[in-house]
Scaffold this motif. Structure first.
Motif, PDB file in Angstrom:
ATOM      1  N   GLU A   6      47.451  37.808   4.808  1.00  0.00           N
ATOM      2  CA  GLU A   6      47.642  38.601   3.649  1.00  0.00           C
ATOM      3  C   GLU A   6      47.867  40.118   3.961  1.00  0.00           C
ATOM      4  N   SER A   7      48.539  40.846   3.146  1.00  0.00           N
ATOM      5  CA  SER A   7      48.786  42.166   3.092  1.00  0.00           C
ATOM      6  C   SER A   7      49.046  42.713   1.803  1.00  0.00           C
ATOM      7  N   GLY A   8      48.863  44.000   1.612  1.00  0.00           N
ATOM      8  CA  GLY A   8      49.208  44.615   0.436  1.00  0.00           C
ATOM      9  C   GLY A   8      48.030  45.276  -0.623  1.00  0.00           C
ATOM     10  N   GLY A   9      46.833  44.906  -0.101  1.00  0.00           N
ATOM     11  CA  GLY A   9      45.636  45.384  -0.970  1.00  0.00           C
ATOM     12  C   GLY A   9      45.512  46.745  -1.022  1.00  0.00           C
ATOM     13  N   GLY A  10      44.477  47.451  -1.900  1.00  0.00           N
ATOM     14  CA  GLY A  10      44.205  48.672  -1.678  1.00  0.00           C
ATOM     15  C   GLY A  10      43.624  49.255  -2.798  1.00  0.00           C
ATOM     16  N   VAL A  11      43.486  50.480  -3.076  1.00  0.00           N
ATOM     17  CA  VAL A  11      42.947  51.100  -4.197  1.00  0.00           C
ATOM     18  C   VAL A  11      43.847  51.708  -5.239  1.00  0.00           C
ATOM     19  N   VAL A  12      43.873  51.353  -6.445  1.00  0.00           N
ATOM     20  CA  VAL A  12      44.720  51.841  -7.695  1.00  0.00           C
ATOM     21  C   VAL A  12      43.959  52.361  -8.799  1.00  0.00           C
ATOM     22  N   GLN A  13      44.530  53.168  -9.422  1.00  0.00           N
ATOM     23  CA  GLN A  13      43.996  53.573 -10.765  1.00  0.00           C
ATOM     24  C   GLN A  13      44.278  52.426 -11.708  1.00  0.00           C
ATOM     25  N   ALA A  14      43.315  52.290 -12.712  1.00  0.00           N
ATOM     26  CA  ALA A  14      43.671  51.600 -13.927  1.00  0.00           C
ATOM     27  C   ALA A  14      45.065  51.884 -14.435  1.00  0.00           C
ATOM     28  N   GLY A  15      45.768  50.583 -14.643  1.00  0.00           N
ATOM     29  CA  GLY A  15      47.184  50.898 -15.341  1.00  0.00           C
ATOM     30  C   GLY A  15      48.247  50.789 -14.302  1.00  0.00           C
ATOM     31  N   GLY A  16      47.908  50.719 -12.967  1.00  0.00           N
ATOM     32  CA  GLY A  16      48.816  50.909 -11.782  1.00  0.00           C
ATOM     33  C   GLY A  16      49.295  49.728 -11.420  1.00  0.00           C
ATOM     34  N   SER A  17      49.843  49.146 -10.217  1.00  0.00           N
ATOM     35  CA  SER A  17      50.568  48.253  -9.889  1.00  0.00           C
ATOM     36  C   SER A  17      50.298  48.153  -8.288  1.00  0.00           C
ATOM     37  N   LEU A  18      50.054  46.917  -7.867  1.00  0.00           N
ATOM     38  CA  LEU A  18      50.209  46.575  -6.329  1.00  0.00           C
ATOM     39  C   LEU A  18      50.770  45.266  -6.174  1.00  0.00           C
ATOM     40  N   ARG A  19      51.240  45.011  -4.799  1.00  0.00           N
ATOM     41  CA  ARG A  19      51.977  43.961  -4.678  1.00  0.00           C
ATOM     42  C   ARG A  19      51.316  43.177  -3.420  1.00  0.00           C
TER      43      ARG A  19
END
Length: 117
Positions: A6-19
């Motif tokens: 797997e790849s692409g995790g991280g920290v994001v603010q609410a309302g944001g996006s990740l792939r």
């Protein structure tokens, strides 16, 4: 044997996006007959299905992510992508890539997704 990375995790603010991306290292004839998808596990909770692509192409989503997450499978490249949008703090979890069917089940090591409020 099937190895999933797997790849692409991280920290994001609410309302944001990740792939999130998951690459399978197995020959096509081994991986393509399997379902592939994503599960997640939050601290103190059971692992739960997030989204999955069945070997025939049908998709299933957890009710909590419908309309916000989209899963796509690239059979030729042997990978799946989970596009997550409008992320919420309750989406915070360790996300695991899964491939399997019947008694054959394979898991990735997991990638952390943290959504801050």
């Amino acid at each position: 044997q099937v190895r999933l990375v797997e790849s692409g995790g991280g920290v994001v603010q609410a309302g944001g996006s990740l792939r999130l991306s998951c690459q399978a290292s197995a020959i096509t004839s081994v991986i393509n007959p399997l379902d592939m998808g994503w599960y997640r596990q939050a601290p103190g909770k059971q692992r739960e299905l997030v989204a999955i692509v069945r070997r025939g192409g049908a998709t299933d989503y957890a009710d909590s992510v419908k309309g916000r997450f989209t899963i796509n499978r690239d059979y030729a490249r042997k990978r799946i992508i989970l596009q997550m949008s409008d992320l919420k703090p309750e989406d915070t979890a360790l996300y695991y890539c899964y491939a399997g069917r019947s008694e054959r089940n394979f898991w990735g090591a997991g990638t952390q997704v943290t959504v801050s409020s």
